[in-house]
Design a protein around this motif. Structure first.
Motif, PDB file in Angstrom:
ATOM      1  N   ASP A 219      37.971  24.853  40.123  1.00  0.00           N
ATOM      2  CA  ASP A 219      37.671  26.054  40.907  1.00  0.00           C
ATOM      3  C   ASP A 219      38.343  25.937  42.275  1.00  0.00           C
ATOM      4  O   ASP A 219      37.922  25.142  43.117  1.00  0.00           O
ATOM      5  CB  ASP A 219      36.164  26.215  41.070  1.00  0.00           C
ATOM      6  N   SER A 221      38.679  28.479  44.435  1.00  0.00           N
ATOM      7  CA  SER A 221      38.353  29.664  45.234  1.00  0.00           C
ATOM      8  C   SER A 221      38.181  29.354  46.715  1.00  0.00           C
ATOM      9  O   SER A 221      38.676  30.101  47.574  1.00  0.00           O
ATOM     10  CB  SER A 221      37.090  30.345  44.679  1.00  0.00           C
ATOM     11  N   LYS A 249      46.629  30.516  38.120  1.00  0.00           N
ATOM     12  CA  LYS A 249      45.808  31.572  37.507  1.00  0.00           C
ATOM     13  C   LYS A 249      44.895  32.213  38.545  1.00  0.00           C
ATOM     14  O   LYS A 249      44.781  33.440  38.629  1.00  0.00           O
ATOM     15  CB  LYS A 249      44.961  30.987  36.372  1.00  0.00           C
ATOM     16  N   GLN A 250      44.233  31.381  39.349  1.00  0.00           N
ATOM     17  CA  GLN A 250      43.276  31.894  40.319  1.00  0.00           C
ATOM     18  C   GLN A 250      43.970  32.560  41.508  1.00  0.00           C
ATOM     19  O   GLN A 250      43.433  33.520  42.084  1.00  0.00           O
ATOM     20  CB  GLN A 250      42.350  30.768  40.761  1.00  0.00           C
ATOM     21  N   GLN A 253      44.447  35.970  40.262  1.00  0.00           N
ATOM     22  CA  GLN A 253      43.155  36.660  40.205  1.00  0.00           C
ATOM     23  C   GLN A 253      42.712  37.131  41.578  1.00  0.00           C
ATOM     24  O   GLN A 253      42.110  38.193  41.720  1.00  0.00           O
ATOM     25  CB  GLN A 253      42.106  35.733  39.591  1.00  0.00           C
ATOM     26  N   PHE A 254      43.032  36.347  42.613  1.00  0.00           N
ATOM     27  CA  PHE A 254      42.698  36.719  43.991  1.00  0.00           C
ATOM     28  C   PHE A 254      43.688  37.738  44.559  1.00  0.00           C
ATOM     29  O   PHE A 254      43.505  38.224  45.670  1.00  0.00           O
ATOM     30  CB  PHE A 254      42.713  35.473  44.874  1.00  0.00           C
ATOM     31  N   ALA A 279      50.671  35.113  35.621  1.00  0.00           N
ATOM     32  CA  ALA A 279      50.722  33.980  36.550  1.00  0.00           C
ATOM     33  C   ALA A 279      52.060  33.248  36.512  1.00  0.00           C
ATOM     34  O   ALA A 279      52.217  32.214  37.175  1.00  0.00           O
ATOM     35  CB  ALA A 279      49.581  33.007  36.258  1.00  0.00           C
TER      36      ALA A 279
END
Length: 417
Positions: A219, A221, A249-250, A253-254, A279
């Motif tokens: 994670d 984030s 990937k994140q 997403q952000f 991505a």
């Protein structure tokens, strides 16, 4: 892969043992070994599990392919070569335990492998304590062939300095001077960050922050929130393996790929293959790439690798393992000995032949610090990327043009008396 009582295995037994292990056949039909021939053993320590399993797996595949080629041509000193593979799990402790087994129980002649720089450093120390030749296939931290260089350690992959210097100039000139870093919190990440910041500061840029993420983070984030708040021109992602897959990937997403340029020092086919189309992005440095038009032997190598490994193209990790195993065989045959110091002397300055180098120019282990000097392949992920065309190489940079000298790297080699 473990073999018992191999000193007098005949060719049929060698073939049966190799097939049972599923890693490397030890002989090819063209060669007939005498029953009395004792095998030459290469201990290959790479991650088969953990964050870097995909990277380690391809290094093993490349080494396995090389060993089969070596045996087809007569082995080392006229003896069959045996590749013994152990799982480092990507961690120093298990890696050293496996090295102890390979040395004490299996009586290997050489050690090779590693993806993690922390593992490479530990294996280098272990090999030095046992007067054993170790070739670091894929751990990049500068110190391994720099301030912590040893007489018996060589490295096939590049340094972190070469990775960062490979794409620094286009990133700085194209995308801006304010950078934020997300860095894996161990030797590899720290070295990459230090090297990038040295170049960034010299060019008049600014490092807005550095978020340190433990190896194996899933994670990201909180680190991405820090990066967004800093409002950089460029987000530098220094992770590798599964960690980089999760981070990219994140990042998408952000929505941060629409707010800043996403880039980094090292990119690899294993990571790009694991990403969803959205991505697939960014500017990076490759250390070897499968698509090199008009470079001799590359197409033949790619064809042979695809035929052997389920139509997959070779990656830089495949080449690391392949080149490393071949280099050990070339040096031992040149030295006409398995003695560590004699093999070291043969490796020093060893230039890979074109069919092993598989890239333009001269690829060789520099005698003063044992660092492979090869090419860097900076570029970007195209918008229409699809396997196997996942990267566009913008230029090929000779490693000698950007590598630090042994003196600048801090290597002071000491040999046994």
């Amino acid at each position: 892969m473990v073999f018992k009582n191999t000193a007098s295995l005949n060719r049929r037994n060698l073939l049966r043992a190799g097939a049972a292990a599923g890693v490397s056949s030890l002989a090819m039909p063209e060669v007939s070994w005498a029953q009395s021939e004792k095998t030459v053993k290469i201990g290959n320590i790479d991650p088969r599990t953990g964050t870097y399993a995909a990277l380690g797996g391809n290094q093993i595949r490349g080494a396995t392919m090389a060993v089969d080629e070596i045996n087809k041509k007569g082995g080392i000193l006229g003896r069959p070569v045996q590749l013994l593979v152990e799982d480092s799990q990507g961690l120093p402790g298990p890696a050293v335990s496996k090295a102890q087994k390979l040395v004490n129980q299996d009586k290997v002649n050489f050690l090779m492998g590693s993806v993690s720089s922390a593992v490479s450093g530990s294996l280098s120390q272990f090999a030095n304590q046992h007067d054993l030749v170790f070739v670091d296939s894929g751990g990049h931290a500068d110190a391994i062939t720099g301030k912590k260089c040893t007489w018996n350690t060589f490295r096939t992959c590049s340094t972190t300095w070469m990775l960062t210097a490979g794409d620094f100039e286009p990133l700085f000139k194209k995308f801006g001077k304010k950078w934020f870093f997300i860095t894996p919190d161990y030797a590899f990440g720290h070295a990459l960050y230090t090297d990038y910041v040295a170049q960034l500061t010299k060019a008049g840029g600014t490092a807005l922050g550095n978020a340190l993420a433990p190896l194996g983070t899933t994670d990201f984030s909180s680190y991405l929130i820090q990066a967004r708040a800093a409002k950089p021109d460029v987000l530098i992602c220094l992770q590798a393996g599964d960690d980089l897959v999760n981070l990219l990937k994140q990042t998408v997403q952000f929505g941060m790929n629409t707010q800043m340029t996403v880039a980094g020092a090292m990119q690899e086919m294993e990571v790009l293959e694991a990403l969803p189309p959205a991505a697939l992005l960014g500017w990076w440095t490759f250390e070897w790439y499968w698509n090199q038009p008009n470079v001799p032997h590359v197409a033949d190598f790619v064809k042979a690798y695809k035929s052997r490994y389920n139509n997959k193209v070779p990656t830089a990790r495949s080449w690391f393992g392949y080149a490393t195993a071949h280099a050990l065989a070339l040096a031992a045959n040149q030295a006409k000995s398995l003695d560590a110091l004699k093999v070291v002397r043969a490796l020093e300055g060893l230039e890979l032949p074109p069919e092993v180098a598989l890239q333009p120019g001269k690829c060789y282990y520099r005698a003063q610090d044992h660092q492979m000097i090869a090419n860097m392949f900076p570029g970007y992920v195209p918008k229409d990327a699809s396997y196997p065309n996942l990267f566009d190489v913008s230029q090929t940079i000779p490693g000698g043009d950007i590598a630090k000298s042994p003196e600048e790297a801090g290597c002071k080699m000491a040999y046994p008396s």
